[in-house]
Enzyme design. Structure first.
Site, PDB file in Angstrom:
ATOM      1  N   CYS A   1      -1.750   1.301  17.680  1.00 43.63           N
ATOM      2  CA  CYS A   1      -0.246   1.598  18.004  1.00 43.63           C
ATOM      3  C   CYS A   1      -0.439   1.781  19.767  1.00 43.63           C
ATOM      4  CB  CYS A   1       0.047   3.039  17.420  1.00 43.63           C
ATOM      5  SG  CYS A   1      -0.992   4.298  17.402  1.00 43.63           S
TER       6      CYS A   1
ATOM      7  N   GLY B   1       6.328   8.838  -0.408  1.00 42.11           N
ATOM      8  CA  GLY B   1       6.503   9.565   0.925  1.00 42.11           C
ATOM      9  C   GLY B   1       7.809  10.181   1.322  1.00 42.11           C
TER      10      GLY B   1
ATOM     11  N   GLU C   1       6.878  -4.592  18.961  1.00 46.93           N
ATOM     12  CA  GLU C   1       5.387  -4.519  18.584  1.00 46.93           C
ATOM     13  C   GLU C   1       4.821  -5.675  17.352  1.00 46.93           C
ATOM     14  OE1 GLU C   1       4.515  -0.709  16.162  1.00 46.93           O
ATOM     15  OE2 GLU C   1       2.929  -0.506  17.725  1.00 46.93           O
TER      16      GLU C   1
ATOM     17  N   GLY D   1       5.552   4.543   0.072  1.00 46.16           N
ATOM     18  CA  GLY D   1       6.332   5.097   0.941  1.00 46.16           C
ATOM     19  C   GLY D   1       7.530   5.713   0.536  1.00 46.16           C
ATOM     20  N   PRO D   2       8.603   4.758   0.246  1.00 47.68           N
ATOM     21  CA  PRO D   2       9.774   4.931  -0.258  1.00 47.68           C
ATOM     22  C   PRO D   2       9.663   5.854  -1.428  1.00 47.68           C
ATOM     23  CG  PRO D   2       9.505   2.636   0.233  1.00 47.68           C
ATOM     24  CD  PRO D   2       8.319   3.228   0.259  1.00 47.68           C
TER      25      PRO D   2
ATOM     26  N   LYS E   1       0.272  12.294   2.133  1.00 49.88           N
ATOM     27  CA  LYS E   1       0.640  11.176   1.395  1.00 49.88           C
ATOM     28  C   LYS E   1       0.138  10.019   2.402  1.00 49.88           C
ATOM     29  CE  LYS E   1       2.966   7.810   1.166  1.00 49.88           C
ATOM     30  NZ  LYS E   1       2.309   6.335   1.460  1.00 49.88           N
TER      31      LYS E   1
ATOM     32  N   GLU F   1       4.771  10.147  15.398  1.00 45.65           N
ATOM     33  CA  GLU F   1       3.837   9.209  16.131  1.00 45.65           C
ATOM     34  C   GLU F   1       4.399   8.049  15.819  1.00 45.65           C
ATOM     35  OE1 GLU F   1       1.871  10.137  18.442  1.00 45.65           O
ATOM     36  OE2 GLU F   1       1.792  12.307  18.291  1.00 45.65           O
TER      37      GLU F   1
ATOM     38  N   GLY G   1       0.647   7.184  -3.146  1.00 48.24           N
ATOM     39  CA  GLY G   1       1.807   6.704  -3.665  1.00 48.24           C
ATOM     40  C   GLY G   1       2.409   5.779  -2.406  1.00 48.24           C
TER      41      GLY G   1
HETATM   42  P1  NAD Z   1       4.934   2.350   7.990  1.00 47.93           P
HETATM   43  O1  NAD Z   1       6.036   3.020   8.758  1.00 47.93           O
HETATM   44  O2  NAD Z   1       5.344   1.468   7.147  1.00 47.93           O
HETATM   45  O3  NAD Z   1       4.162   3.444   7.082  1.00 47.93           O
HETATM   46  C1  NAD Z   1       3.458   4.503   7.513  1.00 47.93           C
HETATM   47  C2  NAD Z   1       3.411   5.611   6.536  1.00 47.93           C
HETATM   48  O4  NAD Z   1       4.811   5.841   5.850  1.00 47.93           O
HETATM   49  C3  NAD Z   1       2.809   5.237   5.124  1.00 47.93           C
HETATM   50  O5  NAD Z   1       2.087   6.181   4.459  1.00 47.93           O
HETATM   51  C4  NAD Z   1       3.969   4.850   4.237  1.00 47.93           C
HETATM   52  O6  NAD Z   1       3.640   4.817   3.029  1.00 47.93           O
HETATM   53  C5  NAD Z   1       5.084   5.953   4.657  1.00 47.93           C
HETATM   54  N1  NAD Z   1       6.355   5.554   4.554  1.00 47.93           N
HETATM   55  C6  NAD Z   1       7.028   4.178   4.377  1.00 47.93           C
HETATM   56  N2  NAD Z   1       8.135   4.427   4.166  1.00 47.93           N
HETATM   57  C7  NAD Z   1       8.597   5.631   3.910  1.00 47.93           C
HETATM   58  C8  NAD Z   1       9.947   6.347   3.662  1.00 47.93           C
HETATM   59  N3  NAD Z   1      10.806   5.579   3.399  1.00 47.93           N
HETATM   60  N4  NAD Z   1       9.616   7.528   3.501  1.00 47.93           N
HETATM   61  C9  NAD Z   1       8.715   8.359   3.834  1.00 47.93           C
HETATM   62  N5  NAD Z   1       7.370   7.787   3.860  1.00 47.93           N
HETATM   63  C10 NAD Z   1       7.211   6.297   4.198  1.00 47.93           C
HETATM   64  O7  NAD Z   1       3.989   1.941   8.961  1.00 47.93           O
HETATM   65  P2  NAD Z   1       2.733   1.210   8.770  1.00 47.93           P
HETATM   66  O8  NAD Z   1       3.096  -0.266   8.622  1.00 47.93           O
HETATM   67  O9  NAD Z   1       1.991   1.862   7.677  1.00 47.93           O
HETATM   68  O10 NAD Z   1       1.855   1.206  10.190  1.00 47.93           O
HETATM   69  C11 NAD Z   1       2.209   0.672  11.324  1.00 47.93           C
HETATM   70  C12 NAD Z   1       2.959   1.235  12.361  1.00 47.93           C
HETATM   71  O11 NAD Z   1       2.478   2.449  12.422  1.00 47.93           O
HETATM   72  C13 NAD Z   1       3.212   0.327  13.648  1.00 47.93           C
HETATM   73  O12 NAD Z   1       4.247   0.556  13.919  1.00 47.93           O
HETATM   74  C14 NAD Z   1       2.422   1.387  14.484  1.00 47.93           C
HETATM   75  O13 NAD Z   1       2.664   1.392  15.962  1.00 47.93           O
HETATM   76  C15 NAD Z   1       2.633   2.771  13.997  1.00 47.93           C
HETATM   77  N6  NAD Z   1       1.597   3.618  14.285  1.00 47.93           N
HETATM   78  C16 NAD Z   1       1.725   4.619  15.191  1.00 47.93           C
HETATM   79  C17 NAD Z   1       0.710   5.666  15.690  1.00 47.93           C
HETATM   80  C18 NAD Z   1       0.771   6.509  16.633  1.00 47.93           C
HETATM   81  O14 NAD Z   1      -0.015   7.545  17.000  1.00 47.93           O
HETATM   82  N7  NAD Z   1       1.972   6.566  17.552  1.00 47.93           N
HETATM   83  C19 NAD Z   1      -0.458   5.360  15.007  1.00 47.93           C
HETATM   84  C20 NAD Z   1      -0.604   4.292  14.165  1.00 47.93           C
HETATM   85  C21 NAD Z   1       0.280   3.424  13.682  1.00 47.93           C
END
Ligand code: NAD
Length: 477
Positions: free
Chosen positions: A290, A218, A384, A214-215, A181, A256, A212
């Site tokens: 990140c 995902g 962040e 996230g909420p 996803k 991650e 799709g």
């Molecule tokens: P996010 O957590 O909002 O979304 C990440 C993914 O999770 C997306 O695919 C999203 O659709 C999905 N998602 C959102 N809500 C969900 C839920 N309730 N259940 C399941 N899936 C869900 O993050 P973002 O805004 O897309 O990305 C930015 C963040 O990601 C930053 O905080 C960054 O530091 C972190 N990040 C970490 C790494 C790492 O390797 N540590 C790498 C890249 C990004």
């Protein structure tokens, strides 16, 4: 794509379908997600907003394909990944054009990082699949490393192809099957990869893609009882929830998450180099990394000199040229909000600011911003921001620097610059973080990548990343 110059690399055209069981098929629901180009704010495609029904179909396909793929000889799995790597390499320009369009990355960075890094990573797992010791002998036991099963991969938008490959390639290498996803902001390069994996000859159901929200999609994937391991990259807030869901179901989870990494410049280090490389590290990908070294720690004696160097370095990041936009209007507002907050907290802006860059009326651009006089407890030094913002913090001595470096909830990456390697390494060993670059050490795509503290659970890349997707069985004789 309409409006593109003849001969320009193609942006992958959005598909109005999910890739499930080896076929592109219509989504269960009618809803769509607009894919918006951050450089212009224009819609460049639409993909399905999948729901729990699509996720269920994809997980069933992955479950059905699991026994066959898990029993496939490692050399054959390696051959499929090597074929994928070759197709990716042939499509390098298309990857770069697609990520440039949907993420806004400048073309040179899109090619050198967004395309070339995942190509290398796919290649590394093709090699590991063939060479990894899936069996060992311990006394009177034969110990086997077996695939965990069906993997649910949930990825963010900031390195959209790399983050997918860092999960899918090791999972496929060891014989797991995958349901992906991807982030809603960057689904095009995910669809491109699904097409490539299909062409590389992966059996039907081994890799599946559901676009799709996230909420919705995902969450359905994380909660699905037939998923054995959830591998998530994204925000700590969502990761915490996914960890709780996985824990409740006693399934494996890899997280991650975010970071607020420290760039520690020790007395005696080459200040100009440390500051210039440090600023470049933060502003690459418009600060949406990140592992970015978003806190620069400088000793009091050289602090003002470092501030001047950082402001001068920031001036080279012209929005619309070397500095791309951030991914969305929402992200732009978040970053500008943090810049305003820094001013309210009493930090001093020496470059950039919360206003739109001059002359940039379209696109989600933010001015590259450098804050001085930042105290470690300020929000801009703790949270962040995920935009082109670097904060400079003054320290008194090495113990003070260590306290500041370790003084956040995160621990993903960092850098140490010292007069010599030995002193830098000694300092790095005391940092609570998963990766540290010593005196400008280069990124290593085989080195384990992952976080201490709230930056995550587990490691990606190389043999350590491969091991995440294995479970162990002992037979006694
Ligand atoms: P996010 O957590 O909002 O979304 C990440 C993914 O999770 C997306 O695919 C999203 O659709 C999905 N998602 C959102 N809500 C969900 C839920 N309730 N259940 C399941 N899936 C869900 O993050 P973002 O805004 O897309 O990305 C930015 C963040 O990601 C930053 O905080 C960054 O530091 C972190 N990040 C970490 C790494 C790492 O390797 N540590 C790498 C890249 C990004």
């Amino acid at each position: 794509m309409a409006g593109q110059a003849a001969g320009a690399p193609k942006v992958f055209p959005a598909r109005d379908a999910q890739y499930i069981g080896g076929k592109w098929r219509p989504a269960a629901a009618d809803a769509r997600i607009d894919v918006v180009a951050p450089a212009t704010g224009q819609v460049i495609g639409r993909v399905p907003a999948g729901d729990a029904r699509d996720v269920d179909a994809a997980v069933r396909a992955a479950r059905a394909a699991l026994p066959g793929w898990a029993a496939t000889a490692p050399a054959e799995r390696a051959a499929r990944l090597a074929a994928a790597r070759d197709l990716m390499a042939a499509g390098r320009a298309e990857i770069a054009a697609t990520v440039s369009a949907e993420l806004g990355a400048p073309p040179a960075f899109a090619t050198a990082v967004h395309a070339d890094l995942p190509i290398r990573v796919m290649g590394s797992f093709a090699t590991l699949a063939a060479e990894y010791a899936f069996e060992e002998k311990i006394g009177n036991s034969r110990v086997f490393q077996e695939p965990v099963g069906v993997v649910g991969a949930i990825t963010p938008w900031n390195y959209p192809l790399h983050q997918i490959v860092a999960k899918a390639a090791p999972a496929l290498a060891v014989g797991c099957t995958v349901v992906l996803k991807p982030a809603e902001d960057t689904p095009l390069v995910a669809q491109w990869l699904a097409a490539v994996l299909d062409e590389a000859g992966l059996p039907a159901g081994v890799f599946n893609l559901v676009t799709g929200l996230g909420p919705v999609a995902g969450q359905a994937l994380a909660e699905h009882p037939e998923v054995d391991l959830v591998s998530f990259t994204g925000s700590t807030a969502v990761g915490r929830r996914i960890g709780a869901v996985a824990g409740g179901a006693v399934k494996r989870v890899a997280l991650e998450l975010g970071g607020k990494s420290a760039n520690v410049i020790l007395p005696g280090a080459d200040l100009a180099r440390a500051v210039n490389v440090g600023v470049a590290n933060v502003f690459a990908n418009s600060g949406q990394t990140c592992s970015a070294w978003t806190r620069m720690l400088v000793d009091a004696a050289r602090y003002e000199e470092a501030v001047e160097l950082a402001a001068a370095a920031a001036a080279k990041y012209v929005p619309g040229e070397r500095l791309g936009p951030v991914v969305s209007a929402k992200q732009r507002e978040r970053v500008r909000g943090y810049i305003r907050r820094g001013v309210e907290e009493g930090a001093r802006i020496v470059a950039g600011g919360p206003e739109a860059p001059e002359g940039m009326t379209a696109g989600y651009y933010v001015r590259p911003t450098v804050f001085a006089d930042v105290r470690p407890e300020m929000a801009i030094a703790q949270e962040e921001i995920f935009g082109p913002v670097v904060v400079l913090i003054r320290y008194e001595d090495e113990e003070d620097a260590l306290r500041i470096a370790n003084g956040t909830v995160y621990g993903l990456a960092g850098a140490v610059w010292g007069a010599d390697e030995e002193s830098a390494v000694a300092f790095a060993r005391r940092m609570e973080t998963g990766q540290v670059d010593i005196n400008g050490g280069r990124f290593n795509p085989l080195a384990p990548f992952g976080g201490y503290k709230q930056s995550g659970v587990g490691r990606e890349l190389g043999a350590h990343g491969l091991a995440e997707y294995l479970q162990t069985k002992s037979l006694q004789f």
